[in-house]
Design an enzyme around this catalytic site. Sequence first.
Site, PDB file in Angstrom:
ATOM      1  N   GLU A 254       0.893  -1.171   0.000  1.00 36.23           N
ATOM      2  CA  GLU A 254       0.000   0.000   0.000  1.00 36.23           C
ATOM      3  C   GLU A 254       0.918   1.205   0.000  1.00 36.23           C
ATOM      4  O   GLU A 254       1.604   1.481   0.980  1.00 36.23           O
ATOM      5  CB  GLU A 254      -0.897  -0.058   1.242  1.00 36.23           C
ATOM      6  N   CYS A 288      -2.046   8.558   3.421  1.00 36.33           N
ATOM      7  CA  CYS A 288      -1.854   8.242   1.991  1.00 36.33           C
ATOM      8  C   CYS A 288      -3.091   8.570   1.160  1.00 36.33           C
ATOM      9  O   CYS A 288      -2.982   8.790  -0.035  1.00 36.33           O
ATOM     10  CB  CYS A 288      -1.537   6.762   1.807  1.00 36.33           C
TER      11      CYS A 288
HETATM   12  C1  SIN Z   1      -2.701   5.256   5.120  1.00 34.38           C
HETATM   13  O1  SIN Z   1      -2.493   6.441   5.172  1.00 34.38           O
HETATM   14  O2  SIN Z   1      -1.860   4.516   4.629  1.00 34.38           O
HETATM   15  C2  SIN Z   1      -3.935   4.580   5.650  1.00 34.38           C
HETATM   16  C3  SIN Z   1      -5.091   5.444   5.825  1.00 34.38           C
HETATM   17  C4  SIN Z   1      -6.359   4.714   6.188  1.00 34.38           C
HETATM   18  O3  SIN Z   1      -6.377   3.510   6.447  1.00 34.38           O
HETATM   19  O4  SIN Z   1      -7.384   5.369   6.210  1.00 34.38           O
END
Ligand code: SIN
Length: 483
Positions: A254, A288
């Site tokens: 991810e 992210c």
């Molecule tokens: C992330 O920023 O990698 C995860 C964010 C989320 O699970 O909402």
Amino acid sequence: MNWIKTLNSPDLLLDACSINKDQASYQVFNPYTNKALCSVANLSVEQIKHSISAAQTAQPEWAKKSATERAERLMSWFDKVIAAKDDLAKIMTLEQGKPLQESAGEVEYGASFIKWFAEEGKRTYGKHIPAPKNGQQIVTIKQPVGVAAAITPWNFPIAMITRKAAPALAAGCAFIARPASQTPLSALAIAELAYQAGIPKSLFQVVTSDDAKAIGKLFTSHPSIKKISFTGSTQVGQQLMAQAAEQMQKVSLELGGNAPFVVFDDADLDAAVKGAIACKFRNAGQTCICANRFYVHDNIYEAFVQKFIDQVAELTIGDGSQEKVDIGPLINEQALDAAEEKVNTAVKHGAKLKLGGQRDTDHPQCFAATVLTEVAHDNPIMTDEIFAPIAPICRFNDPDEIIDWCNDTQYGLASYFYSRDINKIWKVAQALEYGMVGINEGLISNPVAPFGGVKHSGIGREGGSEGIEEYLETKYLCFGGLG
Ligand code: SIN
């Protein structure tokens, strides 16, 4: 260390932070005060090799347990995490900086993966396949991959562990996590709760080390590790994937994002502003899937910008452990410098700075909530992942061109748009080259949906029914010679 004794359950961290004098260690800092909180073990590669062998030894026995028994242990872990919510939130805010209510929200979000996968572990169905000839029966069964390893980020110190550990354990795998060196305490505390719930220590391990590269190399080269899961930058994800090829490990990644947030002229403006703020400023923009670039239709541009700025100006910045703070510190100095640099470059390329733009004067570890307007689509700030509370807003006219602008990136994690026209909604949702699309919704994270990206944003899905598949192999059984 004294603060640990003020927790309702100091045993969450006391052992992990009482380092034997022969053990190398490193310090963990509070990003708001820049003061050390405590030290944790800095494990060597040799020590972690022992952890991997212990995990490998423990895994077959765990896999032999019934799915119901594994689910019961996971549910007990879930209950303990929820009961420890206040302590876990406090630990998270101290080491990561996010406001206490957001940390409490993350504890619940993280726990929700444990509950979800406790249930999903009971549904790892194989299937019966009609055979091509008489005398044969064909079925598939699902089996755990074995030992899974994860490298997790500092921005969600609990949820990014449980989103990987819970499906792995529910599937019958052993699981080893190396948390980001900035935020090992939440990981250690959550592991302690797993042990209290009856999950064996050698089966689920949190290994702390400040040498991310060495651990990445070890995990991807070790023949006992069959699966690697990583959340972090695209650059590191690419490296890990190349390394993992050597052992043919199953990989889920991810990675970075560059989420567009589009407001069409038929959108509900108030809902769009509310969604935009929730999406952009969660975790001080260090997420992210945060909106990275805003595109607002010319017909409603001024109205949107005014409402947005009025509400962003109300956000409170400061020490996340204090009441009523909306935006805490950025993770470190480098992040603050990078944010400042991004704003300066954007302004040099013609963006207008309407709010913020620098470190907050009263809270120097925090970056002011920042709004840039009249940002061109090709301004550098629209192409880089920002990871700070900066909202660049671009004007658009052509509803077809906007899809090209959204897709004009190597990334494909999350995207968002607001519209009330069902034909447009369907067309845009299909055309966006992203793993996730929020439609009239700025917060899309939950345990039931498959979270993940396309293009350079990653491979594989976490959460949903898909999340447990990442920790399973499908085996095909062909029964011949049947009457
Ligand atoms: C992330 O920023 O990698 C995860 C964010 C989320 O699970 O909402």
